[in-house]
Design a protein around this motif. Structure first.
Motif, PDB file in Angstrom:
ATOM      1  N   GLN A   1      -4.817 -21.167  19.056  1.00  0.00           N
ATOM      2  CA  GLN A   1      -4.496 -22.315  20.200  1.00  0.00           C
ATOM      3  C   GLN A   1      -4.388 -21.514  21.699  1.00  0.00           C
ATOM      4  O   GLN A   1      -4.983 -22.090  22.703  1.00  0.00           O
TER       5      GLN A   1
ATOM      6  N   SER B   1     -12.643 -31.167   9.962  1.00  0.00           N
ATOM      7  CA  SER B   1     -12.447 -31.932  10.801  1.00  0.00           C
ATOM      8  C   SER B   1     -11.011 -32.265  11.370  1.00  0.00           C
ATOM      9  O   SER B   1     -10.375 -32.182  12.267  1.00  0.00           O
TER      10      SER B   1
ATOM     11  N   LEU C   1      -8.785 -29.284  12.287  1.00  0.00           N
ATOM     12  CA  LEU C   1      -9.113 -28.768  13.708  1.00  0.00           C
ATOM     13  C   LEU C   1      -8.277 -29.859  14.591  1.00  0.00           C
ATOM     14  O   LEU C   1      -7.899 -29.500  15.802  1.00  0.00           O
ATOM     15  N   THR C   2      -8.248 -30.960  14.313  1.00  0.00           N
ATOM     16  CA  THR C   2      -7.562 -32.024  14.896  1.00  0.00           C
ATOM     17  C   THR C   2      -5.978 -31.710  15.015  1.00  0.00           C
ATOM     18  O   THR C   2      -5.388 -31.894  16.147  1.00  0.00           O
ATOM     19  N   ARG C   3      -5.426 -31.454  13.891  1.00  0.00           N
ATOM     20  CA  ARG C   3      -4.069 -31.134  13.635  1.00  0.00           C
ATOM     21  C   ARG C   3      -3.828 -30.001  14.788  1.00  0.00           C
ATOM     22  O   ARG C   3      -2.534 -30.153  15.287  1.00  0.00           O
ATOM     23  N   TRP C   4      -4.355 -29.071  14.759  1.00  0.00           N
ATOM     24  CA  TRP C   4      -4.101 -27.745  15.173  1.00  0.00           C
ATOM     25  C   TRP C   4      -4.734 -27.629  16.727  1.00  0.00           C
ATOM     26  O   TRP C   4      -4.811 -26.730  17.388  1.00  0.00           O
ATOM     27  N   GLN C   5      -5.693 -28.910  17.185  1.00  0.00           N
ATOM     28  CA  GLN C   5      -6.228 -28.857  18.415  1.00  0.00           C
ATOM     29  C   GLN C   5      -6.834 -27.745  18.886  1.00  0.00           C
ATOM     30  O   GLN C   5      -6.685 -27.051  19.676  1.00  0.00           O
ATOM     31  N   LEU C   6      -7.955 -27.426  17.816  1.00  0.00           N
ATOM     32  CA  LEU C   6      -8.635 -26.358  18.113  1.00  0.00           C
ATOM     33  C   LEU C   6     -10.257 -26.795  18.052  1.00  0.00           C
ATOM     34  O   LEU C   6     -10.652 -27.756  17.833  1.00  0.00           O
ATOM     35  N   SER C   7     -11.096 -25.797  18.856  1.00  0.00           N
ATOM     36  CA  SER C   7     -12.341 -26.159  18.912  1.00  0.00           C
ATOM     37  C   SER C   7     -13.233 -25.683  17.706  1.00  0.00           C
ATOM     38  O   SER C   7     -12.799 -24.760  16.900  1.00  0.00           O
TER      39      SER C   7
END
Length: 526
Positions: free
Chosen positions: A351, A377, A380-386
């Motif tokens: 992050q 998916s 990635l959403t949980r950790w707010q990553l690309s």
């Protein structure tokens, strides 16, 4: 519970399974022999009590019968009636007519020569007088039991109380003791007075002493204690007989339990269950080997490598347990564990550094798994990553069936993941295979990096990658000469011990923070 713990538990249980049934069979044999022994002694003592009750009851019936005589005392008719009653009741030795405790006549004598009877030692609950006395009309010098009404007294030989044959396979002795005077009244064998003293001072009804088991019953109506005794020597013989029955059963049970436990132990020690337990217990960790840009020396990410720590602290290398996981069909579970571990380990760090990435190795079977895209998916959403921060490495085998692999790879690339082809050239494909692969980065295997000095096919791989527009990562870089050669030939990235070995998450984060800026790389001191 892990397989190691299960194996330890099963091993302990296996030992107990062998010992416990045998020990239990010995215990059961001993208990059975002891119960049989005690049961026979108890049954014999109960029969003696019943015999005593029967004798006393017969004496009372004899007294009731003679008390119904209304003629002249000691007349021929009276004497005949006493003799008939005494004869009809065979436990009665003599019947005496008394006048205020003075014997007058009896079934044996027309005129009694005995002196006055002493006051009764006790009165029974139903009103009969009871004595233990040596007085009799026939000159017997031994204690007799006497039971009397107001006008008559019956004399009973105490041996009648204990004249019971044992039904068991070993001898049992019985003794009568006066609870008032503590005198031995009758005995079928030897008797130790100290036994009665011990019984008087204790509330125990059964006890052992010097290899003899005693059973004590009290008969308050006549003030008698009935003591039965049996030597414990026959118990050993009975135990031997019981062991012949129970011990084979215990051995058979041990063998059966051991057989099933050994089967379970072999099952638990199988590679499938060991790896499955390790995955479920999250014992397989992720280590991270930095990937460095050759032009700047700056860290750009890392490759996540699986490590399985053993009980002794050493690590089992992936080239051992990865094939086992593949053979056991557990690669999807292992891949999911590594993916979840990567996000858990490096999610916060990624992050903070959106330009960094981590590459994760996939098995060919992962490409057909419907769980992989939604798992990525969700994380990635949980950790707010690309999605670009998670690259996916696939070996040549993963592209063997384009009908299966191409749609799956296309879906992952559309989601934003970079696709690496790992260990290219080490499998069965030709270099021309590259033009058919939808990948972003080609990884040059360590075996080609080690052979740079021999001028092998490595330059051709590099040129083909350039022609196809693929970036390159060289694996296993260990020397400055290799680094310079690769950089001079246009390879963009490298990883290997020249920079750093694979590190646990904390050590990797420290190393990466120190190498986020361009620098001239130096060999890793470790």
């Amino acid at each position: 519970m892990t397989s190691r713990r299960l194996v330890s538990v099963v091993t302990v249980v296996l030992i107990l399974a062998v010992l416990v049934p045998v020990g239990l069979s010995i215990w059961l044999a001993h208990r059975q022999a002891q119960e049989t022994f005690i049961k026979e002694l108890d049954a014999y003592a109960s029969r003696v009590v019943m015999r005593t009750q029967k004798v006393v009851q017969q004496a009372k019936l004899a007294l009731k019968e003679i008390d119904q005589f209304t003629g002249t005392p000691c007349s021929p008719a009276h004497l005949l009636a006493m003799r008939r009653v005494a004869f009809a009741n065979h436990y009665v030795q003599e019947m005496i007519y008394v006048d205020h405790l003075q014997p007058v006549c009896s079934s044996l004598e027309n005129h009694s020569r005995e002196g006055m009877l002493p006051p009764p030692e006790r009165i029974t609950p139903d009103g009969y007088q009871a004595w233990l006395t040596t007085q009799n009309d026939i000159g017997l010098n031994r204690i007799m039991a006497a039971l009397g009404s107001e006008r008559h007294v019956v004399m009973i030989d105490p041996l009648s109380f204990i004249d019971v044959l044992p039904f068991g396979a070993w001898p049992i002795d019985v003794s009568l003791v006066s609870m008032t005077t503590n005198r031995l009244i009758a005995s079928s064998g030897g008797f130790n007075p100290a036994i009665w003293q011990q019984a008087r001072q204790s509330t125990l009804t059964r006890f052992q002493q010097k290899g003899i088991l005693y059973d004590v019953r009290r008969f308050p109506e006549l003030g008698l204690a009935i003591i039965t005794a049996a030597s414990l020597d026959p118990l050993g013989k009975n135990l031997h007989r019981q062991l012949l029955i129970w011990l084979p059963i215990g051995v058979l049970m041990s063998l059966l339990i051991a057989f099933f436990l050994l089967r379970m132990l072999r099952r638990l020690q199988s590679p499938h269950y060991r790896i499955l337990d390790a995955i479920n217990a999250r014992e397989i960790e992720a280590y991270y080997q930095p990937i460095v840009a050759l032009g700047s020396g700056k860290v750009v990410g890392a490759e996540a490598l699986a490590r399985w720590r053993q009980a002794d602290g050493r690590f089992l290398t992936p080239d051992i347990f990865i094939p086992l996981a593949e053979q056991s069909g557990l690669m999807p579970q292992l891949t999911q564990l590594i993916i979840e571990t990567v996000f858990s380990d490096l999610g916060p760090w990624l992050q903070r550094h959106p330009d960094q990435h981590v590459s994760i190795n996939l098995d060919p079977g992962d490409l057909v798994s419907k769980r992989l895209p939604p798992l990525l998916s969700t994380l990635l959403t949980r950790w707010q990553l690309s999605a670009s921060q998670i690259a996916l490495e696939i070996t040549e085998r993963g592209f063997a069936d384009p009908k299966v692999s191409s749609p799956a790879i296309a879906e992952l690339r559309r989601a934003g993941h970079a696709i690496y082809i790992d260990d290219f050239g080490t499998g069965y494909s030709s270099l021309s295979y590259l033009q058919n692969l939808e990948v972003d980065i080609l990884k040059i295997d360590k075996s080609f990096v080690d052979a740079l000095e021999y001028k092998n096919v490595t330059p051709h791989i590099i040129e083909m990658a350039k022609a196809l527009g693929l970036a390159m990562v060289a694996e296993g870089v260990e020397t400055k000469g290799q680094l310079e050669w690769l950089r001079s030939h246009g390879v963009q990235f490298a990883q290997g011990w020249f920079y750093s070995k694979a590190l646990p998450k904390e050590a990797f984060i420290v190393w990466a923070e120190e190498n986020l800026q361009p620098y001239q790389a130096t060999p890793d001191a470790s």
